[in-house]
Design a protein around this motif. Structure first.
Motif, PDB file in Angstrom:
ATOM      1  N   VAL A  25       0.842  -1.199   0.000  1.00  0.00           N
ATOM      2  CA  VAL A  25       0.000   0.000   0.000  1.00  0.00           C
ATOM      3  C   VAL A  25       0.879   1.251   0.000  1.00  0.00           C
ATOM      4  CG1 VAL A  25      -1.750   1.319   1.244  1.00  0.00           C
ATOM      5  CG2 VAL A  25      -1.891  -1.192   1.156  1.00  0.00           C
ATOM      6  N   GLY A  26       1.901   1.249   0.846  1.00  0.00           N
ATOM      7  CA  GLY A  26       2.822   2.377   0.892  1.00  0.00           C
ATOM      8  C   GLY A  26       3.571   2.554  -0.400  1.00  0.00           C
ATOM      9  N   LYS A  27       3.972   1.448  -1.018  1.00  0.00           N
ATOM     10  CA  LYS A  27       4.685   1.519  -2.289  1.00  0.00           C
ATOM     11  C   LYS A  27       3.785   2.117  -3.369  1.00  0.00           C
ATOM     12  CE  LYS A  27       7.327  -1.288  -5.571  1.00  0.00           C
ATOM     13  NZ  LYS A  27       7.800  -2.657  -5.911  1.00  0.00           N
ATOM     14  N   LEU A  28       2.518   1.719  -3.371  1.00  0.00           N
ATOM     15  CA  LEU A  28       1.565   2.257  -4.333  1.00  0.00           C
ATOM     16  C   LEU A  28       1.386   3.763  -4.128  1.00  0.00           C
ATOM     17  CD1 LEU A  28      -0.649   1.966  -6.500  1.00  0.00           C
ATOM     18  CD2 LEU A  28      -2.211   1.250  -4.679  1.00  0.00           C
ATOM     19  N   GLY A  60       2.755   5.677  -7.218  1.00  0.00           N
ATOM     20  CA  GLY A  60       1.600   5.990  -8.056  1.00  0.00           C
ATOM     21  C   GLY A  60       1.033   4.813  -8.824  1.00  0.00           C
ATOM     22  N   HIS A  61       1.711   3.674  -8.755  1.00  0.00           N
ATOM     23  CA  HIS A  61       1.200   2.476  -9.435  1.00  0.00           C
ATOM     24  C   HIS A  61       1.853   1.244  -8.819  1.00  0.00           C
ATOM     25  CE1 HIS A  61       4.960   1.688 -11.667  1.00  0.00           C
ATOM     26  NE2 HIS A  61       5.073   3.003 -11.678  1.00  0.00           N
ATOM     27  N   LEU A  62       1.189   0.131  -8.952  1.00  0.00           N
ATOM     28  CA  LEU A  62       1.723  -1.159  -8.491  1.00  0.00           C
ATOM     29  C   LEU A  62       1.244  -2.202  -9.495  1.00  0.00           C
ATOM     30  CD1 LEU A  62       3.296  -2.517  -6.107  1.00  0.00           C
ATOM     31  CD2 LEU A  62       1.042  -3.109  -5.178  1.00  0.00           C
ATOM     32  N   GLY A  63       2.164  -2.656 -10.368  1.00  0.00           N
ATOM     33  CA  GLY A  63       1.766  -3.520 -11.459  1.00  0.00           C
ATOM     34  C   GLY A  63       0.806  -2.766 -12.365  1.00  0.00           C
ATOM     35  N   SER A  64      -0.357  -3.344 -12.584  1.00  0.00           N
ATOM     36  CA  SER A  64      -1.350  -2.704 -13.449  1.00  0.00           C
ATOM     37  C   SER A  64      -2.309  -1.789 -12.688  1.00  0.00           C
ATOM     38  CB  SER A  64      -2.167  -3.778 -14.186  1.00  0.00           C
ATOM     39  OG  SER A  64      -2.866  -4.587 -13.240  1.00  0.00           O
ATOM     40  N   THR A  65      -2.141  -1.722 -11.369  1.00  0.00           N
ATOM     41  CA  THR A  65      -3.036  -0.905 -10.544  1.00  0.00           C
ATOM     42  C   THR A  65      -2.485   0.502 -10.398  1.00  0.00           C
ATOM     43  OG1 THR A  65      -3.806  -2.825  -9.291  1.00  0.00           O
ATOM     44  CG2 THR A  65      -4.135  -0.661  -8.283  1.00  0.00           C
ATOM     45  N   LEU A 100      -2.806   4.363  -8.662  1.00  0.00           N
ATOM     46  CA  LEU A 100      -3.242   4.905  -7.384  1.00  0.00           C
ATOM     47  C   LEU A 100      -4.690   5.370  -7.451  1.00  0.00           C
ATOM     48  CD1 LEU A 100      -2.589   5.778  -4.468  1.00  0.00           C
ATOM     49  CD2 LEU A 100      -1.710   7.935  -5.395  1.00  0.00           C
ATOM     50  N   GLU A 101      -5.067   6.016  -8.539  1.00  0.00           N
ATOM     51  CA  GLU A 101      -6.428   6.534  -8.648  1.00  0.00           C
ATOM     52  C   GLU A 101      -7.481   5.431  -8.745  1.00  0.00           C
ATOM     53  OE1 GLU A 101      -4.326   7.598 -12.631  1.00  0.00           O
ATOM     54  OE2 GLU A 101      -3.807   7.395 -10.488  1.00  0.00           O
ATOM     55  N   ASP A 102      -7.037   4.178  -9.025  1.00  0.00           N
ATOM     56  CA  ASP A 102      -7.992   3.064  -9.089  1.00  0.00           C
ATOM     57  C   ASP A 102      -8.480   2.648  -7.709  1.00  0.00           C
ATOM     58  OD1 ASP A 102      -7.677   2.910 -11.863  1.00  0.00           O
ATOM     59  OD2 ASP A 102      -6.035   1.458 -11.702  1.00  0.00           O
ATOM     60  N   VAL A 103      -7.713   2.939  -6.683  1.00  0.00           N
ATOM     61  CA  VAL A 103      -8.032   2.438  -5.336  1.00  0.00           C
ATOM     62  C   VAL A 103      -8.082   3.568  -4.306  1.00  0.00           C
ATOM     63  CG1 VAL A 103      -7.132   0.110  -5.736  1.00  0.00           C
ATOM     64  CG2 VAL A 103      -5.582   1.930  -4.985  1.00  0.00           C
ATOM     65  N   SER A 104      -8.299   4.789  -4.771  1.00  0.00           N
ATOM     66  CA  SER A 104      -8.332   5.922  -3.843  1.00  0.00           C
ATOM     67  C   SER A 104      -9.207   7.022  -4.412  1.00  0.00           C
ATOM     68  CB  SER A 104      -6.914   6.454  -3.603  1.00  0.00           C
ATOM     69  OG  SER A 104      -6.362   6.997  -4.801  1.00  0.00           O
ATOM     70  N   THR A 105      -9.536   7.974  -3.560  1.00  0.00           N
ATOM     71  CA  THR A 105     -10.291   9.155  -3.982  1.00  0.00           C
ATOM     72  C   THR A 105      -9.505  10.403  -3.592  1.00  0.00           C
ATOM     73  OG1 THR A 105     -11.515   9.207  -1.888  1.00  0.00           O
ATOM     74  CG2 THR A 105     -12.517   8.002  -3.722  1.00  0.00           C
ATOM     75  N   PRO A 106      -9.720  11.520  -4.293  1.00  0.00           N
ATOM     76  CA  PRO A 106      -9.004  12.757  -3.948  1.00  0.00           C
ATOM     77  C   PRO A 106      -9.339  13.217  -2.532  1.00  0.00           C
ATOM     78  CG  PRO A 106      -9.999  12.928  -6.118  1.00  0.00           C
ATOM     79  CD  PRO A 106     -10.556  11.685  -5.499  1.00  0.00           C
TER      80      PRO A 106
END
Length: 308
Positions: free
Chosen positions: A172-175, A179-184, A186-192
């Motif tokens: 989670v911290g790395k993401l 800003g990304h982890l593999g194909s995920t 950051l904006e895919d799993v968070s909100t502003p």
């Protein structure tokens, strides 16, 4: 859990009253404590309010009039007496450096605190880190600066979205960092998550800097020395009325208005509230000594908090 609140230590202007000490305000902002304009008696007010010298990480002076600075010697000496271990940063107008030195060394004491001086000579950022602290020159008979704290926008992680993609622990911290982890992304799993803003405006006439400091502030602490009936006096002496302060809040998109720095000529604080309500329909606090005012919770979306 983070704490964001204003601890009001004093609300009078030049002359204290039986119920109002001279100025003093501590902003608790997560792990920081910003002490603004410690007037005479601040050290005792800190004791009454449950504020320790160790809570202070920054001292911010708007200008060198006595009701904003005469408590400084006691506060500085208390930093050493209580053996505060962390550095304390002091911000003040550069033109008053000689006053700061006199106040800092007003009497003999064993100085062991790490007090770091940061004179302000021009508008702009004066400290950066988890937030940016800015200063802007105001309009007063002596050089004065107002302050503005701006937290950067961030993102709030969504636990359900993280679980769906099997992301947990250090990933989670790395993401968040990359800003990304593999194909995920950051904006895919968070909100502003809009950053918050705090503004501190003391002795000044209306000027562009008042509006710039106040723009979209979640909390605006602002002087309202006079009432509208004495607008001419306010202009002559470089101050604001409650009416003017409330108009600034309304025109600048402020969420919470904290009025303070009241002249002793007005015994009824209700008059300040009534005058401000006529101009501003947001939350209004007519500050009282030793009051604690919570910074409003975050705005729900960036659309509610556009960049100026």
């Amino acid at each position: 859990m983070s704490t964001r609140e204003l601890v009001v230590l004093g609300t009078a202007s030049q002359v204290p009253t039986r119920h109002r000490n001279q100025n003093g305000y501590l902003l608790r902002w997560d792990g920081e404590g910003l002490l603004f304009d410690p007037g005479e008696g601040t050290q005792r007010q800190m004791l009454r309010a449950g504020v320790a010298a160790t809570d202070i990480t920054r001292i911010c002076l708007t200008h060198f009039h006595g009701d904003h600075t005469l408590g400084l010697p006691g506060v500085i000496q208390r930093l050493s007496l209580d053996a505060v271990k962390h550095p304390v940063h002091a911000h003040f107008p550069a033109s008053g450096t000689h006053y700061f030195e006199r106040l800092r060394h007003a009497t003999s004491f064993y100085e062991q605190a790490d007090l770091r001086e940061h004179p302000i000579a021009e508008d702009g950022p004066i400290a950066t880190g988890k937030f940016t602290l800015e200063a802007r020159r105001l309009s007063h008979p002596v050089e004065a600066f107002g302050y503005r704290l701006v937290e950067p926008d961030g993102r709030t992680m969504l636990p359900g979205k993280l679980r769906e993609r099997g992301i947990a622990g250090p990933d989670v911290g790395k993401l968040q960092r990359e800003g990304h982890l593999g194909s995920t992304r950051l904006e895919d799993v968070s909100t502003p998550r809009p950053g918050q803003r705090f503004a501190f405006v003391m002795d000044t006439r209306l000027c562009d800097a008042v509006y710039a400091l106040s723009e979209k502030a979640d909390m605006l602490v602002i002087e309202s020395t006079f009432l509208a009936e004495d607008t001419r006096l306010a202009e002559d002496f470089g101050h604001l009325t409650a009416q003017q302060a409330a108009r600034v809040a309304a025109e600048s998109g402020v969420r919470q208005l904290v009025l303070t720095h009241f002249s002793q000529r007005y015994p009824d604080p209700q008059r300040f509230l009534d005058e401000a309500k006529a101009e501003f329909d947001g939350e209004i606090v007519v500050a009282e000594d030793l009051e604690r005012v919570q910074v409003p919770k975050r705005r729900s979306s960036p659309a509610d908090h556009p960049a100026p």
